[in-house]
Design an enzyme around this catalytic site. Structure first.
Site, PDB file in Angstrom:
ATOM      1  N   ASN A  73      22.335  41.326  77.099  1.00  0.00           N
ATOM      2  CA  ASN A  73      22.039  42.225  78.216  1.00  0.00           C
ATOM      3  C   ASN A  73      21.482  41.362  79.345  1.00  0.00           C
ATOM      4  OD1 ASN A  73      21.189  44.112  80.035  1.00  0.00           O
ATOM      5  ND2 ASN A  73      19.583  44.990  78.730  1.00  0.00           N
ATOM      6  N   TRP A  74      22.344  41.126  80.335  1.00  0.00           N
ATOM      7  CA  TRP A  74      21.910  40.257  81.442  1.00  0.00           C
ATOM      8  C   TRP A  74      20.947  40.968  82.386  1.00  0.00           C
ATOM      9  CZ3 TRP A  74      26.320  36.803  83.845  1.00  0.00           C
ATOM     10  CH2 TRP A  74      26.689  35.830  82.903  1.00  0.00           C
ATOM     11  N   LYS A  75      20.852  42.299  82.286  1.00  0.00           N
ATOM     12  CA  LYS A  75      20.039  43.072  83.240  1.00  0.00           C
ATOM     13  C   LYS A  75      20.497  42.716  84.657  1.00  0.00           C
ATOM     14  CE  LYS A  75      16.528  43.276  79.713  1.00  0.00           C
ATOM     15  NZ  LYS A  75      15.130  43.358  79.318  1.00  0.00           N
TER      16      LYS A  75
ATOM     17  N   HIS B  45      18.510  52.430  77.964  1.00  0.00           N
ATOM     18  CA  HIS B  45      17.595  51.286  77.889  1.00  0.00           C
ATOM     19  C   HIS B  45      16.216  51.728  78.385  1.00  0.00           C
ATOM     20  CE1 HIS B  45      15.746  47.401  78.551  1.00  0.00           C
ATOM     21  NE2 HIS B  45      16.675  46.895  77.755  1.00  0.00           N
TER      22      HIS B  45
ATOM     23  N   GLU C 155      14.174  50.363  80.236  1.00  0.00           N
ATOM     24  CA  GLU C 155      13.950  50.124  81.672  1.00  0.00           C
ATOM     25  C   GLU C 155      14.521  51.265  82.504  1.00  0.00           C
ATOM     26  OE1 GLU C 155      15.577  46.153  81.736  1.00  0.00           O
ATOM     27  OE2 GLU C 155      13.841  45.446  80.601  1.00  0.00           O
TER      28      GLU C 155
ATOM     29  N   GLU D 243      14.677  48.965  70.270  1.00  0.00           N
ATOM     30  CA  GLU D 243      13.980  48.003  71.128  1.00  0.00           C
ATOM     31  C   GLU D 243      12.558  48.503  71.399  1.00  0.00           C
ATOM     32  OE1 GLU D 243      16.801  45.378  73.598  1.00  0.00           O
ATOM     33  OE2 GLU D 243      16.436  47.192  74.728  1.00  0.00           O
TER      34      GLU D 243
ATOM     35  N   GLY E   3      10.850  41.325  76.803  1.00  0.00           N
ATOM     36  CA  GLY E   3      10.474  40.382  77.852  1.00  0.00           C
ATOM     37  C   GLY E   3       9.056  39.850  77.728  1.00  0.00           C
TER      38      GLY E   3
ATOM     39  N   SER F 188      12.642  40.245  72.711  1.00  0.00           N
ATOM     40  CA  SER F 188      12.256  38.837  72.534  1.00  0.00           C
ATOM     41  C   SER F 188      13.021  38.133  71.411  1.00  0.00           C
ATOM     42  CB  SER F 188      10.745  38.718  72.330  1.00  0.00           C
ATOM     43  OG  SER F 188      10.053  39.199  73.470  1.00  0.00           O
TER      44      SER F 188
ATOM     45  N   GLY G 218      18.040  39.889  75.730  1.00  0.00           N
ATOM     46  CA  GLY G 218      17.866  39.826  77.174  1.00  0.00           C
ATOM     47  C   GLY G 218      17.764  38.387  77.647  1.00  0.00           C
ATOM     48  N   GLY G 219      16.539  37.937  77.877  1.00  0.00           N
ATOM     49  CA  GLY G 219      16.289  36.622  78.478  1.00  0.00           C
ATOM     50  C   GLY G 219      17.068  35.466  77.844  1.00  0.00           C
TER      51      GLY G 219
HETATM   52  P1  13P Z   1      14.305  40.278  76.049  1.00  0.00           P
HETATM   53  O1  13P Z   1      15.222  39.673  75.013  1.00  0.00           O
HETATM   54  O2  13P Z   1      14.247  39.505  77.315  1.00  0.00           O
HETATM   55  O3  13P Z   1      12.978  40.599  75.461  1.00  0.00           O
HETATM   56  O4  13P Z   1      14.960  41.680  76.464  1.00  0.00           O
HETATM   57  C1  13P Z   1      15.323  42.580  75.481  1.00  0.00           C
HETATM   58  C2  13P Z   1      16.125  43.660  76.076  1.00  0.00           C
HETATM   59  O5  13P Z   1      15.616  44.490  76.808  1.00  0.00           O
HETATM   60  C3  13P Z   1      17.568  43.696  75.785  1.00  0.00           C
HETATM   61  O6  13P Z   1      18.128  44.903  76.155  1.00  0.00           O
END
Ligand code: 13P
Length: 255
Positions: A9-11, A94, A96, A166, A172, A208, A229-230
């Protein structure tokens, strides 16, 4: 051997350069990647994804859609648009989006249905906030979020979704859930899914996830993959993460 599903997930991050770099790195890695990889990308990168990922070994998709198929919804994109370009998945719900855009369980359910109508796989995210975990409400929250999506789905459609657990406090922050914590929640989610279909859809863990902790998470019985994500924004890290995931899957099937 059951292939783990690794979803990036590149966001609102990344670039065409990063996409090219990542695809090139996977090509160098060779064909024996024992994991299924999906890149969920910002919409401006869809056409490049279509061109670069034509072979279908790596799939791609979106991170959000409107629940309607078309209409006067300025700035939105729809599930049929993703499908028409060759995308195969889309994240819905998600945390977010639940927090920043006030998406309710009902909105998330409608978005999941929009994906299924367009024949793309919704990756349905659920997860508790820190204060909910501290108040011992984790199971109550994730079950409520999942129930809203699955209640009105026929078993044949339910088997087409992917669920991602999640925990919001792990996103994050570098503070991932322990594999045992993930297992506990996944096993309850699978029990709930199992009441409505024979073949439980995959349940991914997100929050994470890195190359260094992916194997321990995937060693758990009910962790079928990860949502990253990251760590999906750093080519070398993500390719390593996928390779470790594949190795763990081989270990699981040998053990
Ligand atoms: P991180 O891996 O950066 O914690 O993000 C997780 C995420 O929200 C994937 O959708």
């Amino acid at each position: 051997m059951k292939q783990p599903l690794i979803v990036a997930n590149w966001k609102m991050n990344g670039s065409e350069l990063l996409l090219r770099d990542l695809v090139r790195a996977f090509e160098h890695q060779g064909p024996d990647l024992a994991a299924q990889v999906v890149l969920t990308l910002p919409a401006p990168f869809f056409s490049l994804a279509r061109a670069l990922l034509e072979s279908g070994e790596i799939s791609w998709g979106g991170q959000n859609i409107h629940w309607q198929d078309e209409g006067a919804f300025t700035g939105e994109i729809s599930a049929p648009m993703i499908a028409a370009m060759g995308g195969t998945h889309c994240i819905v719900g998600h945390s977010e989006r639940r927090q920043g855009w006030a998406e309710t369980d009902q909105v998330v359910a409608s978005k999941a249905q929009a994906c299924l109508r367009a024949d793309i796989t919704p990756i349905v995210c659920v997860g508790e906030r820190l204060e909910e975990r501290q108040q011992d409400k984790t199971m109550e929250v994730v079950k409520r979020q999942l129930e809203a999506v699955i209640t009105n789905l026929a078993p044949a459609l339910l088997e087409k979704i992917v669920v991602a657990y999640e925990p919001v406090w792990a996103i994050g922050t570098g503070q991932e859930a322990t594999p045992e914590m993930a297992q506990e929640v996944h096993s309850s989610l699978k029990k709930l899914l199992g009441t409505q279909c024979l073949q439980s859809p995959p349940v991914l863990y997100g929050g994470s996830v890195k190359a260094d902790n992916v194997a321990a998470l995937l060693a758990m019985d009910d962790v079928d993959g990860v949502l990253v994500g990251g760590a999906s924004l750093v080519t070398e890290e993500f390719v390593r993460l996928c390779a470790y995931a594949g190795e763990q899957a081989k270990n699981n099937s040998n053990g």
